[in-house]
Write a protein that holds these residues in place. Sequence first.
Motif, PDB file in Angstrom:
ATOM      1  N   ARG A   1      -2.841   0.376  -4.501  1.00 20.58           N
ATOM      2  CA  ARG A   1      -1.426  -0.600  -4.196  1.00 20.58           C
ATOM      3  C   ARG A   1      -0.358   0.111  -4.408  1.00 20.58           C
ATOM      4  O   ARG A   1      -0.598   1.301  -5.172  1.00 20.58           O
TER       5      ARG A   1
ATOM      6  N   ILE B   1      -4.825  -2.942   6.847  1.00 21.12           N
ATOM      7  CA  ILE B   1      -5.153  -2.239   5.635  1.00 21.12           C
ATOM      8  C   ILE B   1      -3.748  -1.515   5.026  1.00 21.12           C
ATOM      9  O   ILE B   1      -3.378  -1.646   3.832  1.00 21.12           O
TER      10      ILE B   1
ATOM     11  N   ILE C   1     -19.246  -6.501  13.635  1.00 19.36           N
ATOM     12  CA  ILE C   1     -17.796  -6.418  13.884  1.00 19.36           C
ATOM     13  C   ILE C   1     -17.373  -5.914  15.224  1.00 19.36           C
ATOM     14  O   ILE C   1     -16.438  -6.525  15.841  1.00 19.36           O
TER      15      ILE C   1
ATOM     16  N   ARG D   1      -2.613 -10.601   8.606  1.00 17.54           N
ATOM     17  CA  ARG D   1      -3.815 -10.901   7.644  1.00 17.54           C
ATOM     18  C   ARG D   1      -4.134 -12.453   8.142  1.00 17.54           C
ATOM     19  O   ARG D   1      -5.438 -12.551   8.334  1.00 17.54           O
TER      20      ARG D   1
ATOM     21  N   GLN E   1     -24.566  -4.121  -5.481  1.00 22.05           N
ATOM     22  CA  GLN E   1     -23.148  -3.983  -5.509  1.00 22.05           C
ATOM     23  C   GLN E   1     -22.451  -3.730  -6.830  1.00 22.05           C
ATOM     24  O   GLN E   1     -21.581  -2.767  -6.550  1.00 22.05           O
TER      25      GLN E   1
ATOM     26  N   TRP F   1       2.386  -7.481   7.108  1.00 23.47           N
ATOM     27  CA  TRP F   1       1.136  -7.679   6.624  1.00 23.47           C
ATOM     28  C   TRP F   1       0.505  -9.110   6.365  1.00 23.47           C
ATOM     29  O   TRP F   1      -0.543  -9.362   6.799  1.00 23.47           O
TER      30      TRP F   1
ATOM     31  N   ARG G   1       0.678  -1.070  -0.058  1.00 25.25           N
ATOM     32  CA  ARG G   1      -0.172   0.061   0.070  1.00 25.25           C
ATOM     33  C   ARG G   1       0.642   1.192  -0.060  1.00 25.25           C
ATOM     34  O   ARG G   1       1.788   0.964   0.760  1.00 25.25           O
TER      35      ARG G   1
ATOM     36  N   THR H   1     -18.464   0.224   4.744  1.00 25.07           N
ATOM     37  CA  THR H   1     -18.706  -0.367   3.432  1.00 25.07           C
ATOM     38  C   THR H   1     -20.122  -1.057   3.287  1.00 25.07           C
ATOM     39  O   THR H   1     -20.823  -0.782   2.283  1.00 25.07           O
TER      40      THR H   1
ATOM     41  N   THR I   1     -23.700   0.103   1.427  1.00 26.74           N
ATOM     42  CA  THR I   1     -24.140  -0.993   0.357  1.00 26.74           C
ATOM     43  C   THR I   1     -25.691  -1.351   0.686  1.00 26.74           C
ATOM     44  O   THR I   1     -26.539  -1.338  -0.231  1.00 26.74           O
TER      45      THR I   1
ATOM     46  N   ALA J   1     -13.138  -0.840   8.330  1.00 28.22           N
ATOM     47  CA  ALA J   1     -13.456  -1.451   6.978  1.00 28.22           C
ATOM     48  C   ALA J   1     -14.856  -1.944   7.085  1.00 28.22           C
ATOM     49  O   ALA J   1     -15.343  -2.160   6.040  1.00 28.22           O
TER      50      ALA J   1
ATOM     51  N   LEU K   1     -11.290 -14.819  12.787  1.00 29.45           N
ATOM     52  CA  LEU K   1     -12.573 -14.523  12.296  1.00 29.45           C
ATOM     53  C   LEU K   1     -13.126 -16.006  12.132  1.00 29.45           C
ATOM     54  O   LEU K   1     -14.508 -16.191  12.445  1.00 29.45           O
TER      55      LEU K   1
ATOM     56  N   CYS L   1     -10.388  -7.997  -0.281  1.00 27.70           N
ATOM     57  CA  CYS L   1     -11.147  -7.704   0.694  1.00 27.70           C
ATOM     58  C   CYS L   1     -10.827  -8.744   1.732  1.00 27.70           C
ATOM     59  O   CYS L   1     -11.256  -9.869   1.411  1.00 27.70           O
TER      60      CYS L   1
ATOM     61  N   LEU M   1     -17.785 -12.227   5.500  1.00 22.69           N
ATOM     62  CA  LEU M   1     -18.532 -11.663   6.465  1.00 22.69           C
ATOM     63  C   LEU M   1     -19.468 -10.921   5.781  1.00 22.69           C
ATOM     64  O   LEU M   1     -20.602 -10.545   6.041  1.00 22.69           O
ATOM     65  N   ALA M   2     -19.008  -9.913   4.848  1.00 23.95           N
ATOM     66  CA  ALA M   2     -19.996  -8.712   4.267  1.00 23.95           C
ATOM     67  C   ALA M   2     -21.205  -9.488   3.449  1.00 23.95           C
ATOM     68  O   ALA M   2     -22.188  -9.052   3.584  1.00 23.95           O
TER      69      ALA M   2
ATOM     70  N   GLY N   1     -12.853  -9.188   4.518  1.00 25.66           N
ATOM     71  CA  GLY N   1     -13.973  -9.146   5.005  1.00 25.66           C
ATOM     72  C   GLY N   1     -15.147  -9.897   4.157  1.00 25.66           C
ATOM     73  O   GLY N   1     -16.375  -9.523   4.577  1.00 25.66           O
TER      74      GLY N   1
HETATM   75  C1  HEM Z   1     -19.786  -4.309   0.992  1.00 24.62           C
HETATM   76  C2  HEM Z   1     -18.912  -4.555   1.771  1.00 24.62           C
HETATM   77  C3  HEM Z   1     -17.371  -4.284   1.674  1.00 24.62           C
HETATM   78  C4  HEM Z   1     -16.830  -3.798   0.414  1.00 24.62           C
HETATM   79  C5  HEM Z   1     -17.304  -3.463  -0.891  1.00 24.62           C
HETATM   80  C6  HEM Z   1     -15.273  -4.071   0.749  1.00 24.62           C
HETATM   81  C7  HEM Z   1     -14.458  -3.792  -0.406  1.00 24.62           C
HETATM   82  C8  HEM Z   1     -13.009  -3.966   0.134  1.00 24.62           C
HETATM   83  C9  HEM Z   1     -11.823  -3.467  -1.144  1.00 24.62           C
HETATM   84  C10 HEM Z   1     -12.141  -3.031  -2.552  1.00 24.62           C
HETATM   85  C11 HEM Z   1     -10.849  -3.506  -0.478  1.00 24.62           C
HETATM   86  C12 HEM Z   1      -9.369  -3.460  -1.174  1.00 24.62           C
HETATM   87  C13 HEM Z   1      -8.661  -4.732  -1.668  1.00 24.62           C
HETATM   88  C14 HEM Z   1      -7.579  -4.743  -2.463  1.00 24.62           C
HETATM   89  O1  HEM Z   1      -6.638  -3.710  -2.193  1.00 24.62           O
HETATM   90  O2  HEM Z   1      -7.499  -5.263  -3.245  1.00 24.62           O
HETATM   91  C15 HEM Z   1     -10.908  -3.985   0.857  1.00 24.62           C
HETATM   92  C16 HEM Z   1      -9.842  -4.121   1.862  1.00 24.62           C
HETATM   93  C17 HEM Z   1     -10.315  -4.597   3.149  1.00 24.62           C
HETATM   94  N1  HEM Z   1     -11.676  -5.082   3.658  1.00 24.62           N
HETATM   95 FE1  HEM Z   1     -13.347  -4.908   2.662  1.00 24.62          FE
HETATM   96  N2  HEM Z   1     -15.113  -4.480   1.888  1.00 24.62           N
HETATM   97  C18 HEM Z   1     -16.459  -4.778   2.513  1.00 24.62           C
HETATM   98  C19 HEM Z   1     -16.646  -5.131   3.714  1.00 24.62           C
HETATM   99  C20 HEM Z   1     -15.703  -5.300   4.716  1.00 24.62           C
HETATM  100  C21 HEM Z   1     -15.879  -5.924   5.981  1.00 24.62           C
HETATM  101  C22 HEM Z   1     -17.251  -6.270   6.444  1.00 24.62           C
HETATM  102  C23 HEM Z   1     -14.767  -6.080   6.683  1.00 24.62           C
HETATM  103  C24 HEM Z   1     -14.417  -6.527   8.050  1.00 24.62           C
HETATM  104  C25 HEM Z   1     -13.910  -7.594   8.451  1.00 24.62           C
HETATM  105  C26 HEM Z   1     -13.841  -5.624   5.758  1.00 24.62           C
HETATM  106  C27 HEM Z   1     -12.240  -5.630   6.018  1.00 24.62           C
HETATM  107  C28 HEM Z   1     -11.497  -5.161   5.032  1.00 24.62           C
HETATM  108  C29 HEM Z   1      -9.958  -5.312   5.520  1.00 24.62           C
HETATM  109  C30 HEM Z   1      -9.312  -5.412   6.601  1.00 24.62           C
HETATM  110  C31 HEM Z   1      -9.090  -4.641   4.114  1.00 24.62           C
HETATM  111  C32 HEM Z   1      -7.731  -4.381   3.806  1.00 24.62           C
HETATM  112  C33 HEM Z   1      -7.335  -5.965   3.348  1.00 24.62           C
HETATM  113  C34 HEM Z   1      -5.730  -5.929   3.205  1.00 24.62           C
HETATM  114  O3  HEM Z   1      -5.169  -4.826   2.791  1.00 24.62           O
HETATM  115  O4  HEM Z   1      -5.233  -7.001   3.153  1.00 24.62           O
HETATM  116  N3  HEM Z   1     -14.350  -5.160   4.586  1.00 24.62           N
HETATM  117  N4  HEM Z   1     -12.371  -4.343   1.132  1.00 24.62           N
END
Ligand code: HEM
Length: 453
Positions: free
Chosen positions: A334, A82, A147, A93, A322, A89, A66, A267, A271, A263, A100, A400, A405-406, A402
């Motif tokens: 990134r 994140i 969460i 992760r 979505q 990382w 990142r 999100t 939605t 996060a 979880l 993502c 979960l989402a 999550g």
């Molecule tokens: C509709 C719901 C959600 C959408 C659309 C969404 C979308 C995304 C996207 C686009 C990324 C970036 C991925 C990348 O860099 O390729 C991301 C990262 C992440 N999301 Fe979600 N997310 C959602 C819900 C959640 C939920 C519920 C959690 C809780 C557990 C969560 C936790 C994370 C975390 C921790 C990251 C960082 C991952 C990393 O950098 O390794 N997200 N999400």
Amino acid sequence: MCSFFRKCHCKLIPIYLFIYLPLAQLTEKLGDIFSLQAGTRSFVIVNGLPLIKEALVTQGEDFMDRPEIPLDADIFSKLGLISSRGPLWKQQRRFTLTTLRNFGLGKRSLEERIQEECRFLTDAFRDEQGNPFNPHFKINNAVSNIICSVTFGNRFEYHDVDFQNLLRLMDETVTLHENIMSQLYNAFPSVIKYFPGSHQTIFKNWRLMKGFVKEKISKHKEDLNPSESRDFIDSYLQEMAKPSGSDFCEDNLVACAFDLLFAGTETTSTTIRWALLYMAMYPEIQARVQAEIDAVIGQTRQPTLADRDNMSYTNAVIHEVQRKGNIIPFNVPRQAVKDTVLAGFRVPKGTILISNLTSVMFDKKEWETPHSFNPGHFLKDGQFRKREAFMPFSIGKRACLGELLARAELFLFFTALLQKFTFQAPPDTILDLKFILGMTLAPRPYKICAVPR
Ligand code: HEM
Ligand SMILES: *[C@@H]1O[C@H](CO)[C@@H](O)[C@H](O)[C@H]1NC(C)=O
Ligand SMILES: *[C@@H]1O[C@H](CO)[C@@H](O)[C@H](O)[C@H]1NC(C)=O
């Protein structure tokens, strides 16, 4: 340079690029990939399914980092999930995913926690007695509670003033993020830090939110039982106590817990707000979802995740919300881990990669009617069908965390709400799809009627 951007009619340019435009030099442009050089920062912007797949999957390892965004540097600080990098990382992760998953399979499953929250949310909607109301903070609270229950071990009542304040801070921060002063700070941090403006509010908000998480962690340390884990924080504290886990330290715990809270709230909540809006605007689609709910689940039994396989139409509608909602239009940025070559372009180490998810989810080569709300995009002969160009959670190893979960939350909240209510525009009101582009692309605040069925 600017004329190129005018020519391509981009209504959606990530604001963090916009600010660079006057300074930037469009160095190369060739179809779906182009690069921008702005001072010491270089960007590569990638459009379309083939190239985005190449960058995030085939060459995923090269774009696993990142970038540091000045506005977030203090709070996200390269720790946690994140914004961390490299081995740290990977380790954080992996631990978070395992933890979880363990809670998902534990004695009180995540599914039950979501179902319980669905009951609270439907009760809160029923209290509105079909009158117009803004559902924003009830939905935020409900989603955040999932969460919170996994991370902190408890949920918060919808009238809990402290927690509502926290949710408002989070919401305000997400919205202010693309504000002009905030983005000027990103471009010239050492100068703009002396100016008043939205970036100062963001710093203050981040500190308050982090304080909330730290307080939760202190409480957990006081009554930790080493042989039992109630939640994510307990599991993390236990991991910290092991002699081997040197990167499992309190700073990383704060960062991980905060990242999950942040996060996992905005999100999913955004939605669901899009989903209710689409239902009120497309009553015939809403009626078909309700007919499927009545046929498969009935009017009294609570929806379960197992129902999803029997509910192709509802599942297709959620996917279409979505796709069309497109809440993270440019993905989370990134950064190139090393010098590499992408589609014939030299990409030096440190280059920021922007993958334009909009270009995939609205591509006329991939979707029959990309600009209409059409659940048929996800149906074939009445059965649900997956689409490769559906990628709101991004793709590859850093997608993502999550997602599962989402998806569980979206299905359970959406069906629980439509089982009990019909969503309608308030009398004499016309709803529209106008949006606010902050850290997420969210509907403008709206009022809606939840009419009991
Ligand atoms: C509709 C719901 C959600 C959408 C659309 C969404 C979308 C995304 C996207 C686009 C990324 C970036 C991925 C990348 O860099 O390729 C991301 C990262 C992440 N999301 Fe979600 N997310 C959602 C819900 C959640 C939920 C519920 C959690 C809780 C557990 C969560 C936790 C994370 C975390 C921790 C990251 C960082 C991952 C990393 O950098 O390794 N997200 N999400
Ligand atoms: C859902 O489908 C499965 C098999 O496809 C079937 O066994 C089950 O009874 C169905 N459940 C409902 C509620 O229709
Ligand atoms: C992202 O994709 C959309 C849809 O194809 C396009 O209109 C927009 O110009 C693209 N933005 C950038 C910065 O490439």
